[in-house]
Design a protein around this motif. Structure first.
Motif, short mmCIF file in Angstrom:
data_model
loop_
_atom_site.label_atom_id
_atom_site.label_comp_id
_atom_site.label_asym_id
_atom_site.label_seq_id
_atom_site.Cartn_x
_atom_site.Cartn_y
_atom_site.Cartn_z
N ASP A 114 0.80 -1.22 0.00
CA ASP A 114 0.00 0.00 0.00
C ASP A 114 0.84 1.27 0.00
O ASP A 114 0.30 2.35 -0.19
CB ASP A 114 -0.95 0.00 1.20
N LYS A 151 -8.01 3.61 -5.64
CA LYS A 151 -7.51 3.15 -4.35
C LYS A 151 -6.90 4.27 -3.52
O LYS A 151 -7.13 4.35 -2.30
CB LYS A 151 -6.46 2.06 -4.54
N SER A 161 -10.22 4.03 -1.54
CA SER A 161 -10.66 2.95 -0.66
C SER A 161 -9.54 2.40 0.22
O SER A 161 -9.81 1.68 1.17
CB SER A 161 -11.25 1.81 -1.50
N HIS A 162 -8.27 2.72 -0.08
CA HIS A 162 -7.15 2.17 0.66
C HIS A 162 -6.31 3.25 1.36
O HIS A 162 -5.13 3.02 1.65
CB HIS A 162 -6.22 1.39 -0.30
#
Length: 136
Positions: free
Chosen positions: A48, A78, A84-85
């Motif tokens: 990530d 993302k 979303s991350h």
């Protein structure tokens, strides 16, 4: 002019690195860019933490009609403004920061002569003490 947000390949052989750039659609992959809006390092150990984007600039380019490539569209979904991350990305960057703190610093070699000098003085100091105990 059709504007795309896509990746520009950098790095060396077997060590890729990509810059996320705003480019004219007709320019070559590694050609002239209008603006660089992030980067992607696929060799980063934390999944990530691999992508870094300038969300405000990407939002600007999307608002004026730039089209992202498939890979960059995934990154924006993302790690963009409302990604979303985002929480996982922040945690991964924190773990990478801590990893650097735990790396031990290399120790400098100590000169051997300083260790020998105190050892040479110790037997000389014991000799007069031994003579005094013998005379008593």
């Amino acid at each position: 002019m059709a504007v795309r947000i896509r990746m520009k390949k950098m790095g060396r052989t077997h060590r890729p690195f990509y810059r996320v750039c705003v480019m004219d659609q007709r320019s070559p992959r590694d050609g002239r860019v209008i603006e660089e809006v992030g980067h992607y390092d696929p060799m980063c150990p934390e999944t990530d933490a691999r992508v870094t984007l300038k969300s405000d600039r990407i939002d600007h380019w999307l608002s004026v009609g730039a089209q992202p490539s498939e890979g960059v569209a995934t990154f924006i979904k993302k790690y963009g403004t409302n990604g979303s991350h985002l929480a996982q990305q922040e945690a991964a960057r924190e773990r990478l920061g801590k990893r650097k703190q735990y790396t031990p610093a290399p120790e400098a070699p100590k000169p051997a002569k300083k260790k020998e000098e105190p050892a040479a003085e110790a037997p000389a100091a014991e000799a007069p003490a031994a003579e005094e105990s013998a005379s008593e």
